[in-house]
Every structure is written in C-alpha cells, then in structure tokens.
Design an enzyme around this catalytic site. Structure first.
Site, PDB file in Angstrom:
ATOM      1  N   GLN A   1       1.113   5.625  16.646  1.00 27.62           N
ATOM      2  CA  GLN A   1       1.089   4.568  15.641  1.00 27.62           C
ATOM      3  C   GLN A   1       1.902   3.356  16.071  1.00 27.62           C
ATOM      4  OE1 GLN A   1      -0.966   4.768  12.802  1.00 27.62           O
ATOM      5  NE2 GLN A   1      -1.649   6.473  14.090  1.00 27.62           N
TER       6      GLN A   1
ATOM      7  N   HIS B   1       0.185   0.115  17.380  1.00 27.68           N
ATOM      8  CA  HIS B   1      -0.455  -0.871  16.514  1.00 27.68           C
ATOM      9  C   HIS B   1       0.098  -2.275  16.749  1.00 27.68           C
ATOM     10  CE1 HIS B   1      -3.397   0.674  13.642  1.00 27.68           C
ATOM     11  NE2 HIS B   1      -2.781   1.836  13.729  1.00 27.68           N
TER      12      HIS B   1
ATOM     13  N   ASP C   1      -6.955   7.858  10.113  1.00 33.87           N
ATOM     14  CA  ASP C   1      -7.335   6.486  10.441  1.00 33.87           C
ATOM     15  C   ASP C   1      -8.811   6.362  10.773  1.00 33.87           C
ATOM     16  OD1 ASP C   1      -4.876   5.315  10.079  1.00 33.87           O
ATOM     17  OD2 ASP C   1      -4.341   5.265  12.197  1.00 33.87           O
TER      18      ASP C   1
ATOM     19  N   GLU D   1       4.021   4.473   4.793  1.00 38.46           N
ATOM     20  CA  GLU D   1       2.556   4.432   4.684  1.00 38.46           C
ATOM     21  C   GLU D   1       1.944   5.784   5.073  1.00 38.46           C
ATOM     22  OE1 GLU D   1      -1.163   1.881   6.629  1.00 38.46           O
ATOM     23  OE2 GLU D   1       0.821   1.833   7.557  1.00 38.46           O
ATOM     24  N   HIS D   2       2.273   6.258   6.268  1.00 40.08           N
ATOM     25  CA  HIS D   2       1.782   7.554   6.747  1.00 40.08           C
ATOM     26  C   HIS D   2       2.962   8.510   6.848  1.00 40.08           C
ATOM     27  CE1 HIS D   2      -0.841   4.483   8.835  1.00 40.08           C
ATOM     28  NE2 HIS D   2      -1.759   5.205   8.216  1.00 40.08           N
TER      29      HIS D   2
ATOM     30  N   HIS E   1      -4.182 -12.664 -37.835  1.00 41.60           N
ATOM     31  CA  HIS E   1      -4.553 -11.304 -37.464  1.00 41.60           C
ATOM     32  C   HIS E   1      -4.668 -10.430 -38.722  1.00 41.60           C
ATOM     33  CE1 HIS E   1      -3.386 -12.568 -33.451  1.00 41.60           C
ATOM     34  NE2 HIS E   1      -3.675 -11.382 -32.937  1.00 41.60           N
TER      35      HIS E   1
END
Length: 439
Positions: free
Chosen positions: A250, A253, A352, A318-319, A412
């Site tokens: 990862q 990336h 992914d 995230e992961h 109302h």
C-alpha cells in the site's frame, strides 16, 4: 505499555502547497463556470497535453479499445466485476422500502430512490486504476442510477483500453477521456457538451480531492479522500516477510501514504523492519514506497490485544489488516475503520481489486463517522406519510397544535387546528380556538 519502534515525520502544518492547490482549484471552477467547454479544453491541453475532437468516446471508439485487450484480460475484468456486482446487489437487497401503520389511520413509510445522475472519476495518470470503474460505475448502476457519466484522464497520450473497457462493462452511459479538476467541474456545473450530474464519486490526487470539497453542496460526493492508509495488526502467529509485503503493497500508492504495523511482538516488529529494507531493494515501485515508508511508516508495539484495539480505533485507518490468532476479537470490538481484512489469507489488495467489497473508503480518520462507498451512497431514503381517517387527523392535530404553541409557531399551529375543526375533533383540546379567518 505502548512503544514506537519507528515513527513517521510529524504531520506538517497546512503548507503553502496546500494553499496553492485550493487557489488553483477555485480558479479552474470559476473559469469553467464562465467559459464552459473552451476552458475545459484549455485545461486539458495544459495539464494532460490532451486535445481530441471530442472528449466523449463514441461506441466505435469504445469497441476499438476493447479489441486491444486479450481474452484473458477481458475474462479477468469480468470476474472482478461479477464479484463486485454480486456483493453490491446483496447490499441493495438488504435495503427494503417500508410502509407501516404506526397508529390507527396513520401510515408512515420510506422509499430508497436512486440519484438521477452520477459522475464517476477514475484515476489514470500514474497508475491506470481500472478497479475504480467497478467500484463506482458498477455500484451506481446496481443502485439503479439512470445516468452514469464516467471519466478518466488519458494514459500516455491516449485512452487507456482497460479503463475504457472496464467503464463500459460496468454500465457507464457516457464515457469521457478527461482528467483532473476540469473533468469534475465539467460534470458538476455542466457545459454545452456535458450535462450536469447530481453527485461526484471516485478517488484522485490532491487537486481532485480539493475540487470535490469545493463542489460539495452544489453536488453530492461520496467522501473526502486523502492518501491511501493501511494498518497491519499482527502478532507472532505471522512473520515479518508477510507484514512487510502488506505494508509496502500500500505504500507504493504515493509518498504520503501512511503504513503502520501495530503488534504485541517486539521480535515481529524488528523482523518486519529488516524485511522492509530487504524488499525495497527489489520492489519495482521502491522509489515511491521507500519515501512513503521513510516519511509516513510507523511500527508500534503494545503489550496486549486490548492496547492494540485502543490504538487501532484512535488511528481509524482506511484499511485494517488483522493477522492475529483471534481476528474475531477485533471484528467484534473495533468501531473505527474503513474496511477490515481478517486473517493472513486475505489482504488489502484483494479488496482493492477483486474480492467484491468496495475499495473507495474513508481516510484522514473520517472512519470515525462514515463508512465507504456502497450502493446506499447512491440512494436517497425519502419518507412519506398518509392519514387515512378523520379521527386520526383530528387526534394527531390536537397534539400538533399544543406542541406548536410551545414553540410559538402560530401558523404551524393553525395547520393543525383546521384539521381538528374540519375532521370532527374537539377544538378545546387544541391550543388555538376556532377562528373565522381562513389560513
């Protein structure tokens, strides 16, 4: 006790570069609002050196792209999309419309209504991320979105055939070869050649993320996405080689992608550090992964699973890959994560690319309050009500009248009072007495 064997560099205060990104995006939005397609084309030439006759691909061009792929490549895309579609459909089937009589004569309900038009951005500058087509286009179509516009930047001076094919196979109604901020703005505000959409989804670089932030409100978005994050929670039931592979997988990336090992084994921590150094000598993407690991990588050692759980929820990654003797412990107790990958047989890359869950996930600790992209993001849950009898209208009206009085809402209150008067209720139970004036 919690010890940091390796720490990343301290998070920088907002930099001049971030301010430049904000200003650049704001200028692009204003230009496209003013000059439409001419501005879009100018930015496409400037940023991507891309100036085709039409940004929208014709059916012949889509078919030509598909013919550039081998039968095995088509089969692999088909397999991946089958998994994503299957799980997305299971999720959609779990969301049922509701209609129930909550009181005698009072019926409440909700319907799940798809967004009418969605724009999907597929990154393709550095890496051709065709998997993002499955995750966005296909999921939107399973949700029932009638019009899906999908766009990706040119790759090495031309439409990437695998991205185009994946977008088409996923069900995109319109396919553009257009990148960056100009693509998002064109879809959000509309031009002479691109009708506007109601929602933007998909990952991208810092300019794409900032464009989504500035366009939010004018259109909906999936989530605010930052650099990819991964957290590996491991004990001595696995080895340093496996942990290193999953961290560097990862880290490649980008140079700002955090990769963190959280373990209760000092030996595993040191073994993983040694393995990372060894693997970086051979990894083809080592120039990126090494910088990411040097700047953002961390190794944290705890004493117990409970300590690891607390730190993991604080990180809200995230992961989160769990490779421990009892991964169920974390599944049942963790509350802040984008997606969990349980046991050494699975990994983030499966999620992914192919296994079926969606890979568009929350970053920057936003997992504390949101999940990732799924069919529900493309659906509006809209309520309705019916009152079936005079008695029900009058009874609800009396309560409503008195509650309106507590809030000083006379208008109302009269909406309730007129129902009490007309449908046979007891006006003395409402706060406002009958009046001659008609509201």
């Amino acid at each position: 006790m919690i010890r940091y064997i390796k720490r990343g560099r301290p998070a920088a205060v907002k930099s001049d570069a971030e301010a430049t990104v904000r200003a650049t995006v704001e200028q692009i939005i204003q230009r496209i609002e003013k000059d439409g397609d001419a501005a879009v084309r100018e930015y496409s030439r400037q940023f991507d050196n891309w100036d085709p006759d039409e940004f929208r691909l014709s059916r012949a061009e889509i078919e030509a792209a598909r013919k550039q792929l081998s039968a095995r490549e088509i089969e692999d895309i088909t397999f991946a999309q089958r998994q994503v579609r299957n799980f997305a459909q299971i999720q959609r089937d779990s969301m049922t419309d509701v209609e129930v009589e909550t009181l005698p004569g009072v019926v409440l309900g909700h319907r799940h209504i798809p967004v009418n038009a969605v724009g999907c951005y597929i990154p393709g500058g550095k890496y051709p991320l065709l998997a993002s087509a499955h995750m966005s286009v296909l999921t939107a179509k399973v949700a029932g979105v009638p019009r899906v516009v999908s766009t990706a930047p040119p790759y090495q001076g031309r439409p990437h055939p695998a991205i185009v094919t994946a977008m088409d196979m996923a069900g995109a109604d319109e396919i553009l070869v257009l990148g960056g901020v100009q693509a998002l703005v064109a879809m959000a505000v509309g031009t002479a050649s691109v009708a506007p959409v109601d929602m933007l989804v998909g990952p991208g670089n810092m300019f794409v993320a900032e464009a989504k932030r500035q366009l939010f409100g004018r259109v909906g978005i999936d989530l605010f996405a930052g650099p990819t994050e991964t957290l590996v929670i491991a004990d001595d039931s696995v080895d340093g080689e496996l942990c290193a592979v999953d961290l560097l997988g990862q880290a490649e990336h980008g140079p700002t992608s955090p990769s963190i090992l959280l373990t209760n084994s000092v030996q595993l921590a040191h073994d993983t550090l040694a393995e990372i150094e060894r693997q970086l000598k051979h990894l083809p993407t080592a120039s990126i992964a090494a910088q990411s690991w040097a700047d953002c990588g961390e190794v944290i050692v705890c004493d117990t699973d409970e300590e690891m759980l607390r730190i993991a929820d604080e990180i809200a990654s995230e992961h989160v890959q769990v490779m421990t003797r009892d991964p169920e412990f974390f599944l049942q107790r963790m509350t802040n994560y984008g997606a969990l990958f349980l046991g050494p047989r699975t990994n983030v890359s499966f999620g992914d690319k192919v296994i079926g869950t969606n890979h568009t996930l929350p970053t920057n600790r936003s997992a504390r309050y949101t999940g990732g992209l799924w069919v529900g993001k493309f659906l509006k849950t809209c309520t309705y009500q019916r009152v079936l009898s005079d008695e029900a209208s009058a009874a609800i009206g009396a309560y409503c009248s008195r509650l309106c009085h507590m809030e000083n809402f006379a208008g109302h209150g009269e909406q309730a009072n007129i129902r009490v008067r007309r449908y046979g209720g007891r006006p003395e139970l409402a706060w406002y007495q009958p009046v001659e004036a008609q509201f």
